[in-house]
Design a protein around this motif. Structure first.
Motif, PDB file in Angstrom:
ATOM      1  N   TYR A  50       0.761  -1.191  -0.069  1.00 31.50           N
ATOM      2  CA  TYR A  50      -0.031   0.172   0.039  1.00 31.50           C
ATOM      3  C   TYR A  50       0.854   1.261  -0.042  1.00 31.50           C
ATOM      4  CZ  TYR A  50      -3.269   3.697   1.406  1.00 31.50           C
ATOM      5  OH  TYR A  50      -4.006   4.638   1.522  1.00 31.50           O
ATOM      6  N   ARG A  51       1.916   1.190   0.802  1.00 32.46           N
ATOM      7  CA  ARG A  51       2.850   2.568   1.000  1.00 32.46           C
ATOM      8  C   ARG A  51       3.586   2.508  -0.421  1.00 32.46           C
ATOM      9  NH1 ARG A  51       3.602   0.710   6.465  1.00 32.46           N
ATOM     10  NH2 ARG A  51       5.340  -0.265   5.554  1.00 32.46           N
ATOM     11  N   LEU A  52       3.894   1.491  -1.246  1.00 33.81           N
ATOM     12  CA  LEU A  52       4.595   1.697  -2.324  1.00 33.81           C
ATOM     13  C   LEU A  52       3.684   2.011  -3.395  1.00 33.81           C
ATOM     14  CD1 LEU A  52       6.718  -1.725  -2.522  1.00 33.81           C
ATOM     15  CD2 LEU A  52       7.478   0.518  -2.618  1.00 33.81           C
ATOM     16  N   ALA A  53       2.323   1.697  -3.355  1.00 32.87           N
ATOM     17  CA  ALA A  53       1.364   2.420  -4.442  1.00 32.87           C
ATOM     18  C   ALA A  53       1.107   3.581  -4.203  1.00 32.87           C
ATOM     19  CB  ALA A  53       0.170   1.594  -4.133  1.00 32.87           C
ATOM     20  N   ARG A  58      10.355   3.629  -0.940  1.00 32.83           N
ATOM     21  CA  ARG A  58      11.386   3.565  -0.107  1.00 32.83           C
ATOM     22  C   ARG A  58      11.888   1.980  -0.070  1.00 32.83           C
ATOM     23  NH1 ARG A  58       8.608   5.437   5.268  1.00 32.83           N
ATOM     24  NH2 ARG A  58       6.935   4.567   4.395  1.00 32.83           N
ATOM     25  N   TRP A  59      12.982   1.692   0.514  1.00 35.95           N
ATOM     26  CA  TRP A  59      13.843   0.518   0.114  1.00 35.95           C
ATOM     27  C   TRP A  59      13.235  -0.567   1.227  1.00 35.95           C
ATOM     28  CZ3 TRP A  59      16.657  -1.465  -3.280  1.00 35.95           C
ATOM     29  CH2 TRP A  59      17.217  -0.477  -4.189  1.00 35.95           C
ATOM     30  N   ALA A  60      12.942   0.185   2.394  1.00 38.27           N
ATOM     31  CA  ALA A  60      12.105  -0.784   3.392  1.00 38.27           C
ATOM     32  C   ALA A  60      11.008  -1.388   3.080  1.00 38.27           C
ATOM     33  CB  ALA A  60      12.049  -0.050   4.706  1.00 38.27           C
ATOM     34  N   ASP A  61      10.223  -0.542   2.178  1.00 32.91           N
ATOM     35  CA  ASP A  61       8.643  -1.285   1.720  1.00 32.91           C
ATOM     36  C   ASP A  61       9.083  -2.153   0.779  1.00 32.91           C
ATOM     37  OD1 ASP A  61       7.285   0.512   3.739  1.00 32.91           O
ATOM     38  OD2 ASP A  61       7.224   2.246   2.015  1.00 32.91           O
ATOM     39  N   ALA A  62       9.892  -1.918  -0.148  1.00 32.03           N
ATOM     40  CA  ALA A  62      10.341  -2.964  -1.271  1.00 32.03           C
ATOM     41  C   ALA A  62      10.854  -4.406  -0.609  1.00 32.03           C
ATOM     42  CB  ALA A  62      11.507  -2.369  -2.128  1.00 32.03           C
ATOM     43  N   ILE A  63      11.507  -4.088   0.254  1.00 32.19           N
ATOM     44  CA  ILE A  63      12.352  -5.340   0.905  1.00 32.19           C
ATOM     45  C   ILE A  63      11.066  -6.125   1.575  1.00 32.19           C
ATOM     46  CG2 ILE A  63      13.533  -6.128   2.888  1.00 32.19           C
ATOM     47  CD1 ILE A  63      15.665  -3.871   2.302  1.00 32.19           C
ATOM     48  N   VAL A  69       6.105 -11.762  -0.322  1.00 30.19           N
ATOM     49  CA  VAL A  69       5.863 -12.450  -1.661  1.00 30.19           C
ATOM     50  C   VAL A  69       6.599 -13.931  -1.494  1.00 30.19           C
ATOM     51  CG1 VAL A  69       6.136 -12.805  -4.134  1.00 30.19           C
ATOM     52  CG2 VAL A  69       5.204 -10.936  -3.180  1.00 30.19           C
ATOM     53  N   GLY A  70       7.934 -13.746  -1.028  1.00 28.80           N
ATOM     54  CA  GLY A  70       8.476 -15.010  -0.837  1.00 28.80           C
ATOM     55  C   GLY A  70       8.098 -16.012   0.107  1.00 28.80           C
ATOM     56  N   LEU A  71       7.723 -15.288   1.299  1.00 31.12           N
ATOM     57  CA  LEU A  71       7.062 -16.290   2.226  1.00 31.12           C
ATOM     58  C   LEU A  71       5.885 -17.016   1.765  1.00 31.12           C
ATOM     59  CD1 LEU A  71       7.713 -14.113   5.419  1.00 31.12           C
ATOM     60  CD2 LEU A  71       8.830 -16.447   4.895  1.00 31.12           C
ATOM     61  N   ILE A  72       4.921 -16.165   1.113  1.00 32.97           N
ATOM     62  CA  ILE A  72       3.659 -16.633   0.769  1.00 32.97           C
ATOM     63  C   ILE A  72       3.882 -18.002  -0.384  1.00 32.97           C
ATOM     64  CG2 ILE A  72       1.668 -16.378  -0.873  1.00 32.97           C
ATOM     65  CD1 ILE A  72       1.508 -13.553   0.364  1.00 32.97           C
ATOM     66  N   ILE A  73       4.961 -17.633  -1.278  1.00 29.32           N
ATOM     67  CA  ILE A  73       5.364 -18.627  -2.110  1.00 29.32           C
ATOM     68  C   ILE A  73       5.926 -19.909  -1.534  1.00 29.32           C
ATOM     69  CG2 ILE A  73       6.999 -19.379  -3.911  1.00 29.32           C
ATOM     70  CD1 ILE A  73       6.654 -16.590  -5.011  1.00 29.32           C
ATOM     71  N   PHE A  74       6.660 -19.753  -0.531  1.00 26.44           N
ATOM     72  CA  PHE A  74       7.289 -21.163   0.290  1.00 26.44           C
ATOM     73  C   PHE A  74       6.101 -21.472   1.081  1.00 26.44           C
ATOM     74  CE2 PHE A  74       8.736 -22.619   4.587  1.00 26.44           C
ATOM     75  CZ  PHE A  74       9.705 -23.153   4.085  1.00 26.44           C
ATOM     76  N   HIS A  75       5.186 -20.915   1.611  1.00 25.72           N
ATOM     77  CA  HIS A  75       4.242 -21.548   2.530  1.00 25.72           C
ATOM     78  C   HIS A  75       3.178 -22.359   1.501  1.00 25.72           C
ATOM     79  CE1 HIS A  75       5.865 -20.803   6.448  1.00 25.72           C
ATOM     80  NE2 HIS A  75       5.650 -19.459   6.162  1.00 25.72           N
ATOM     81  N   ALA A  76       2.749 -21.773   0.349  1.00 23.93           N
ATOM     82  CA  ALA A  76       2.062 -22.264  -0.355  1.00 23.93           C
ATOM     83  C   ALA A  76       2.559 -23.560  -1.097  1.00 23.93           C
ATOM     84  CB  ALA A  76       1.694 -21.092  -1.667  1.00 23.93           C
ATOM     85  N   ALA A  77       3.729 -23.493  -1.364  1.00 24.25           N
ATOM     86  CA  ALA A  77       4.669 -24.814  -1.830  1.00 24.25           C
ATOM     87  C   ALA A  77       4.488 -25.794  -0.828  1.00 24.25           C
ATOM     88  CB  ALA A  77       6.011 -24.488  -2.288  1.00 24.25           C
TER      89      ALA A  77
END
Length: 85
Positions: A50-53, A58-63, A69-77
């Protein structure tokens, strides 16, 4: 004489089938923890996206967004692989 730690076989790792959850209780526990992990990832990611949009990037928001996204992909797998067993 070699130390004992180097005298083991090079490949003594457990196979995937040995690591698979065998009981329905273990399968439910893995699915529950994966779904909780997805919820935590969403909790981390949604405000950052939301803040990115709406604000200058900011770098912190991008990180945080990429981490979510990485955690969601990991747990979905985890859930998908558990379902296939």
């Amino acid at each position: 004489m070699e130390p004992e730690q180097h005298s083991r076989a090079a490949n003594n790792h457990a196979s995937i089938s040995e690591l698979a959850a065998t009981t329905p209780e273990e399968q439910r526990r893995i699915k529950f923890s994966a779904l909780i992990g997805i919820g935590v990832a969403m909790f981390i990611m949604v405000p950052a996206v939301y803040r990115l949009a709406t604000e200058p990037p900011r770098w912190a928001d991008a990180i945080f967004a990429s981490l979510g996204v990485g955690l969601i992909i990991f747990h979905a797998a985890r859930v998908i692989l558990q379902h296939r067993r």
